[in-house]
Design an enzyme around this catalytic site. Sequence first.
Site, PDB file in Angstrom:
ATOM      1  N   GLY A 131      17.510  23.638  -9.298  1.00 48.44           N
ATOM      2  CA  GLY A 131      16.920  22.337  -8.978  1.00 48.44           C
ATOM      3  C   GLY A 131      17.281  21.283 -10.014  1.00 48.44           C
ATOM      4  N   THR A 162      31.404  38.358 -17.105  1.00 46.87           N
ATOM      5  CA  THR A 162      31.692  37.541 -15.918  1.00 46.87           C
ATOM      6  C   THR A 162      31.588  38.338 -14.610  1.00 46.87           C
ATOM      7  OG1 THR A 162      34.058  38.011 -16.036  1.00 46.87           O
ATOM      8  CG2 THR A 162      33.284  36.079 -17.225  1.00 46.87           C
ATOM      9  N   CYS A 205      -8.006  15.621 -11.558  1.00 48.51           N
ATOM     10  CA  CYS A 205      -8.524  16.232 -10.326  1.00 48.51           C
ATOM     11  C   CYS A 205      -9.691  17.174 -10.642  1.00 48.51           C
ATOM     12  CB  CYS A 205      -7.387  16.922  -9.572  1.00 48.51           C
ATOM     13  SG  CYS A 205      -7.715  16.990  -7.806  1.00 48.51           S
ATOM     14  N   HIS A 242      -3.407  12.768  -8.945  1.00 48.12           N
ATOM     15  CA  HIS A 242      -2.472  13.468  -9.846  1.00 48.12           C
ATOM     16  C   HIS A 242      -1.409  12.500 -10.369  1.00 48.12           C
ATOM     17  CE1 HIS A 242      -3.844  17.609  -9.101  1.00 48.12           C
ATOM     18  NE2 HIS A 242      -4.200  17.124  -7.928  1.00 48.12           N
ATOM     19  N   GLU A 298       0.551  12.852 -12.732  1.00 46.16           N
ATOM     20  CA  GLU A 298       1.756  13.536 -13.220  1.00 46.16           C
ATOM     21  C   GLU A 298       2.896  13.513 -12.202  1.00 46.16           C
ATOM     22  OE1 GLU A 298      -1.096  14.940 -12.375  1.00 46.16           O
ATOM     23  OE2 GLU A 298      -0.904  17.004 -11.659  1.00 46.16           O
TER      24      GLU A 298
HETATM   25  N1  GLN Z   1     -10.613  22.331  -6.453  1.00 50.63           N
HETATM   26  C1  GLN Z   1     -10.824  20.920  -6.455  1.00 50.63           C
HETATM   27  C2  GLN Z   1     -10.875  20.348  -5.056  1.00 50.63           C
HETATM   28  O1  GLN Z   1     -10.498  20.989  -4.124  1.00 50.63           O
HETATM   29  C3  GLN Z   1      -9.759  20.223  -7.289  1.00 50.63           C
HETATM   30  C4  GLN Z   1      -8.402  20.352  -6.702  1.00 50.63           C
HETATM   31  C5  GLN Z   1      -7.304  20.002  -7.685  1.00 50.63           C
HETATM   32  O2  GLN Z   1      -7.516  19.974  -8.880  1.00 50.63           O
HETATM   33  N2  GLN Z   1      -6.118  19.735  -7.196  1.00 50.63           N
HETATM   34  O3  GLN Z   1     -11.290  19.246  -4.870  1.00 50.63           O
END
Ligand code: GLN
Length: 548
Positions: free
Chosen positions: A18, A192, A383, A518, A520
């Site tokens: 990737g 190789t 999250c 998220h 990230e």
């Molecule tokens: N388990 C939690 C939810 O379902 C958080 C999910 C997560 O961190 N992606 O809301």
Amino acid sequence: MIKYIFITGGVVSSLGKGVTAASLAAILESRGLRVTMLKLDPYINVDPGTMSPFQHGEVFVTEDGAETDLDLGHYERFISTRMTRFNNFTTGQIYDSVIKKERRGDYLGNTVQVIPHITNEIQDFIVKGANNSFEGDADIAIVEIGGTVGDIESLPFLEAVRQMSLLLGRSNFFFMHLTLVPSVSSSSELKTKPTQHSVQKLREIGIFPDVILCRASRRISSEERSKISMFSNVPMESVISVWNVDSIYKIPSILQEQGVDDIVCKTMCFNPSPADLSVWKKLVERIENPSCDVDIGIIGKYIDFTESYKSLIEALAHAGIHTNSRVNIKYINSEDIENKGIDLIKNLDGIIVPGGFGNRGIEGKIMAINYARENKIPFLGICLGMQLAVVEFARNVAGLRNANSTEFDIDTKYPVIALINEWKDISGQIERRSVDSDKGGTLRKGAQNISVKNNTRTNGIYGASLYERHRHRYEVNNNYLKCLNDAGLIIGASTSSENLTEVIELNDHPWFIGVQFHPEFTSTPRNGHPLFIDYVKAIINRKFSKSV
Ligand code: GLN
């Protein structure tokens, strides 16, 4: 017309196909070509959404809410094209689609077979994926075929792309094969033979690689290259060395110095401007010359398998690049905090509790959040991490004893995090989510535009609005909002329709933020991400103003 580069892998998996594919894409993009990328996964799961992070690593969420392979994260970090649900598909999706057609009677009574029905479906999916990223055509679609040549599962994919190449014509496709050149003894002599065998295997199925990328612990010598060239029937200049490096962002330069992009352009009759990798070179220079170090702890469950936190690790590295610092990540199993105590995290400059699912280690994460809040350690909750920060605050500041998320305690007296049973998804459709719902399709997924509240730290970071990706099931329970606000929890952003909390923050703390989304997934090495950059800046400020 779109031209195709197909990348296969040989000898072993996890060679970095990737990243290598994405690095080539970055070079081609720097030459002014419009590049998109696809990942084909030979497993039967419909998507990786329900697969354990221990087995499959991170689930990367696209803007349009698809749960995809983590390689799509690499694609978005290396090139500017955004990925969608059409850029990744699995054997499961192919069979699902073929079986639906069969039930509808689309095959007019014919016997439905792997060849031609499955292979045709694979080709249709490739063409659809390649055509979907740009208004008008992309110049090149790079198609990465998961798995290793010789696997039973990947055979239909290889057969499909072989057929496709025949239809495309010689100047419209290009085959690359990434293989391992191992060293067996301490003598560091490179072997190789496995490469010769895996190329033979490819040729047996009718695929003749144009370039062989040799992953090895060091740069391979010209003797070794000539041996591979001879046995694999590939010109010597097309045997490319990909050696181990400390930063993946060095790979575009490594490939470009060996002329891979020129071989591609020549074979496929492109005549673009020369490559300009100055941005990548500058990035590497900054990575190699940090002016300070910070130690950030990721308090999680999947810490022995860091692929599970791929985008987060990259986002922190990007924040390091853009703050001239080296971010050292310490992985801490939250269950160890439960068993051995909080001392485990005492030397950290910053604490992150990332996303996650399930009961294990939850109380250890709450202990870490409590420590970060009370000891003014810069804290980022993502999250699940944000949800647990709300739980911690409810228990220890707002006086809601034993408050919890209903994910972990269905009978909790104070369900500060809970399911919303009726939910409008991003396309406006109503989706009912309850504990009994199917695991696959009940998450709130994808990017959403959210306005940010004035006079908050969130506003200082994002400005008036944010656009971030989600993947979760539970929400901050609005019935407790007032109580939490009264106790000092600040809401930085929430959705306009259902008033669902997106960001929480605290005053009287150097940096304490939890986000329901998220961030990230949207960080790139070239731009970084404002939230991570601000977080690392706060850590640097606190660390170095303290010590002077
Ligand atoms: N388990 C939690 C939810 O379902 C958080 C999910 C997560 O961190 N992606 O809301």
